[in-house]
Design a protein around this motif. Sequence first.
Motif, short mmCIF file in Angstrom:
data_model
loop_
_atom_site.label_atom_id
_atom_site.label_comp_id
_atom_site.label_asym_id
_atom_site.label_seq_id
_atom_site.Cartn_x
_atom_site.Cartn_y
_atom_site.Cartn_z
N TYR A 80 100.03 58.00 32.32
CA TYR A 80 101.07 57.03 32.64
C TYR A 80 102.43 57.73 32.57
CZ TYR A 80 97.47 53.50 32.16
OH TYR A 80 96.32 52.75 32.33
N ARG A 116 101.14 55.23 37.43
CA ARG A 116 99.85 55.63 36.90
C ARG A 116 99.31 56.73 37.80
NH1 ARG A 116 94.87 51.40 35.66
NH2 ARG A 116 93.41 52.96 34.84
N SER A 159 94.08 57.02 31.71
CA SER A 159 94.85 57.58 32.80
C SER A 159 96.08 58.28 32.25
CB SER A 159 95.27 56.47 33.77
OG SER A 159 95.81 57.00 34.96
#
Lengths: 117, 114
Positions: A92, A37, A90
């Motif tokens: 990934y 992440r 986010s």
Amino acid sequence: GAVVSQHPSRVICKSGTSVKIECRSLDFQATTMFWYRQFPKQSLMLMATSNEGSKATYEQGVEKDKFLINHASLTLSTLTVTSAHPEDSSFYICSARDMGQGTSEQYFGPGTRLTVT
Amino acid sequence: AQSVTQPDIHITVSEGASLELRCNYSYGATPYLFWYVQSPGQGLQLLLKYFSGDTLVQGIKGFEAEFKRSQSSFNLRKPSVHWSDAAEYFCAVGADSGYSTLTFGKGTMLLVSP
């Protein structure tokens, strides 16, 4: 060679829903895949190590019930973000290790941008 | 535990000038060292790697890096920077077991001025 794909490249979902991200090794077999992440302007943080046919190993602080990882075949691993919330937004990134090599070398996918509204 | 330090968060270099990005690692055994580049919104592309042998390694896009065990460093260099080199650069270290994970530095953002 050594190409890793991710799908989708971008996804927008509503808070409370689940999202599945796929990671595929296209031209090699990967017994081990990794999920990272990355927050804006930050480095990659390893979330979990996924081994084909067994349970994933999660890093400290990563909720395994929230980030479900499945590695059912030598070319596919999936990350499912369950009951997503805005703080899960986010980038990934997955990577895969070629089982034919006894080194640390990992091949990275292009990443998936998740936005939770 | 292994760790990687990239002391420079940002570096600005004029186009055509030389570049050196610093990377220091901490690892008890022989490290496997990598440099990756990431363009905005993209995944990581491997620039070069060091496993053993010649301590000066050549990579793609005209980059090279030198492994210095005595200094625990693996600095990335390029003799002449192009505007397209502007990106984030990550140094990473892994063990030689083949089953270990990579540890990344925090990255260095390269800005290229005209």
